[in-house]
Design an enzyme around this catalytic site. Structure first.
Site, PDB file in Angstrom:
ATOM      1  N   LYS A  61      -7.239   3.611  -2.120  1.00  0.00           N
ATOM      2  CA  LYS A  61      -6.539   2.541  -1.383  1.00  0.00           C
ATOM      3  C   LYS A  61      -7.018   2.540   0.055  1.00  0.00           C
ATOM      4  O   LYS A  61      -7.218   3.605   0.642  1.00  0.00           O
ATOM      5  CB  LYS A  61      -5.027   2.777  -1.445  1.00  0.00           C
ATOM      6  CG  LYS A  61      -4.234   1.859  -0.514  1.00  0.00           C
ATOM      7  CD  LYS A  61      -2.759   1.918  -0.771  1.00  0.00           C
ATOM      8  CE  LYS A  61      -1.986   2.869   0.108  1.00  0.00           C
ATOM      9  NZ  LYS A  61      -2.096   2.608   1.549  1.00  0.00           N
ATOM     10  N   ASP A  99      -1.556   8.534   3.165  1.00  0.00           N
ATOM     11  CA  ASP A  99      -1.816   9.266   4.404  1.00  0.00           C
ATOM     12  C   ASP A  99      -0.549   9.334   5.267  1.00  0.00           C
ATOM     13  O   ASP A  99      -0.555   9.920   6.345  1.00  0.00           O
ATOM     14  CB  ASP A  99      -3.027   8.709   5.164  1.00  0.00           C
ATOM     15  CG  ASP A  99      -2.880   7.260   5.560  1.00  0.00           C
ATOM     16  OD1 ASP A  99      -1.821   6.674   5.260  1.00  0.00           O
ATOM     17  OD2 ASP A  99      -3.814   6.709   6.172  1.00  0.00           O
ATOM     18  N   SER A 100       0.544   8.788   4.744  1.00  0.00           N
ATOM     19  CA  SER A 100       1.861   9.024   5.349  1.00  0.00           C
ATOM     20  C   SER A 100       2.160  10.523   5.387  1.00  0.00           C
ATOM     21  O   SER A 100       3.055  10.971   6.101  1.00  0.00           O
ATOM     22  CB  SER A 100       2.965   8.292   4.565  1.00  0.00           C
ATOM     23  OG  SER A 100       2.869   8.595   3.184  1.00  0.00           O
ATOM     24  N   GLU A 104      -6.679   0.043   3.944  1.00  0.00           N
ATOM     25  CA  GLU A 104      -5.919  -0.988   4.646  1.00  0.00           C
ATOM     26  C   GLU A 104      -6.847  -2.049   5.223  1.00  0.00           C
ATOM     27  O   GLU A 104      -7.799  -1.715   5.927  1.00  0.00           O
ATOM     28  CB  GLU A 104      -5.124  -0.346   5.791  1.00  0.00           C
ATOM     29  CG  GLU A 104      -4.159   0.722   5.316  1.00  0.00           C
ATOM     30  CD  GLU A 104      -3.434   1.414   6.473  1.00  0.00           C
ATOM     31  OE1 GLU A 104      -3.557   0.978   7.638  1.00  0.00           O
ATOM     32  OE2 GLU A 104      -2.744   2.412   6.195  1.00  0.00           O
ATOM     33  N   GLU A 137       2.987  -4.504   2.655  1.00  0.00           N
ATOM     34  CA  GLU A 137       3.976  -3.722   3.417  1.00  0.00           C
ATOM     35  C   GLU A 137       4.585  -4.574   4.527  1.00  0.00           C
ATOM     36  O   GLU A 137       3.868  -5.175   5.347  1.00  0.00           O
ATOM     37  CB  GLU A 137       3.291  -2.481   4.026  1.00  0.00           C
ATOM     38  CG  GLU A 137       4.236  -1.648   4.880  1.00  0.00           C
ATOM     39  CD  GLU A 137       3.729  -0.247   5.180  1.00  0.00           C
ATOM     40  OE1 GLU A 137       2.629   0.131   4.717  1.00  0.00           O
ATOM     41  OE2 GLU A 137       4.457   0.478   5.889  1.00  0.00           O
TER      42      GLU A 137
HETATM   43  O1  KIV Z   1       0.522   6.153   3.282  1.00  0.00           O
HETATM   44  C1  KIV Z   1       1.424   5.697   2.557  1.00  0.00           C
HETATM   45  O2  KIV Z   1       2.325   6.391   2.118  1.00  0.00           O
HETATM   46  C2  KIV Z   1       1.376   4.262   2.236  1.00  0.00           C
HETATM   47  C3  KIV Z   1       2.616   3.661   1.654  1.00  0.00           C
HETATM   48  C4  KIV Z   1       3.650   3.536   2.689  1.00  0.00           C
HETATM   49  C5  KIV Z   1       2.340   2.361   0.996  1.00  0.00           C
HETATM   50  O3  KIV Z   1       0.404   3.627   2.478  1.00  0.00           O
END
Ligand code: KIV
Length: 268
Positions: A115, A47-48, A117, A184
């Site tokens: 994934k 989600d970056s 968090e 991270e």
């Molecule tokens: O959203 C993302 O790109 C991430 C990475 C920085 C691990 O979670």
């Protein structure tokens, strides 16, 4: 003969052999092909993308529809790598919501693993997903979706209490069924200790070279971050004569050889 597709078991076997896992974020079809040719093992639709593609200040505003769109774009060109998709902010706030979110990411987005968090509080969610056949990647340390709670993108695990919390959360996620863990922005010694203790592969970002693999944001490692690139990243493109393909191949080589991250990219 095409090389066999990467699965969660492939990653576990790589950890067993001491072979490092090269992972990068990826958000579109063109880069998927380039990352595949470079031999990247895991494509993370992070989600970056809210920051690097949309110009948002944080990942919080990214929606599930947007994640599904980008996951599907990557899935269309994916050949060998394992495809992991991020669950957006609050889309896994309860096990029921997480199941619905994972359903869309896997069925419409074509991802192989989801994934999200957070640690101990999500143990029931991890168990509910894995019980339904959804592979889960945990994410501990700096949690970008919690930026407003944290008050900024701060390094985590530097004091004994927070280090213990990360250690315990990592063990709890593994026990609940997670198959992969991203750490991270935590101290290299803590990350190496956790990677040594867990059976599942641990992928680091800003967490030193002692993890089982590495991940970076694609735009950072190609020197395209026009703001302030993170100190733990490295520009693999600038100064090369063989372009983007050469930069990606060099990243994979350095991760596999254990030379990335070096001391310059390892925060104390
Ligand atoms: O959203 C993302 O790109 C991430 C990475 C920085 C691990 O979670």
């Amino acid at each position: 003969m095409p090389s066999p597709r990467v699965t969660v078991s492939t990653l576990a076997a790589m950890k067993g052999r001491g072979e490092r896992i090269a992972c990068l974020t990826c958000y579109d079809a063109t880069f998927t092909r380039l990352l595949e040719r470079a031999g990247v093992d895991v494509l993370l639709v992070g989600d970056s993308l809210g920051m690097v593609l949309q110009g948002q200040e944080a990942t919080v505003s990214v929606t599930l529809d947007q994640m599904v769109y980008h996951c599907a774009s990557v899935a269309r060109r994916r050949e060998r790598a394992l495809l992991v998709g991020d669950m957006p902010f609050l889309s896994y706030a309860t096990p029921e919501r997480a199941l619905a979110t994972a359903g869309r990411l896997m069925q419409e987005g074509g991802v192989h693993m989801v994934k999200f968090e957070g640690g101990g509080a999500l143990v029931d969610t991890v168990a509910a997903l894995t019980a339904q056949g959804v592979p889960v990647c945990g994410h501990l340390g700096l949690l970008p979706q919690s930026v407003h709670k944290l008050g900024g993108y701060r390094f985590q695990g530097r004091d004994a209490v927070s280090a213990r919390c990360i250690r315990e959360d990592a063990a709890a996620l593994q026990a609940a069924g997670a198959g992969l863990l991203i750490l991270e922005c935590v101290p290299a010694a803590l990350a190496a200790e956790i990677a040594g203790q867990l059976k599942i592969p641990v992928i680091g970002i800003g967490a030193g070279a002692g993890c089982d693999g590495q991940v970076l944001v694609l735009h950072d490692m190609l020197g395209l971050n026009t703001g302030r690139p993170p100190s733990f990243s490295k520009d693999f493109l600038t100064g090369r004569t063989d372009g983007v393909a050469g930069a990606l191949a060099s990243y994979v080589r350095e991760v596999k050889a254990g030379t990335f991250p070096g001391t310059a990219q390892t925060p104390a």
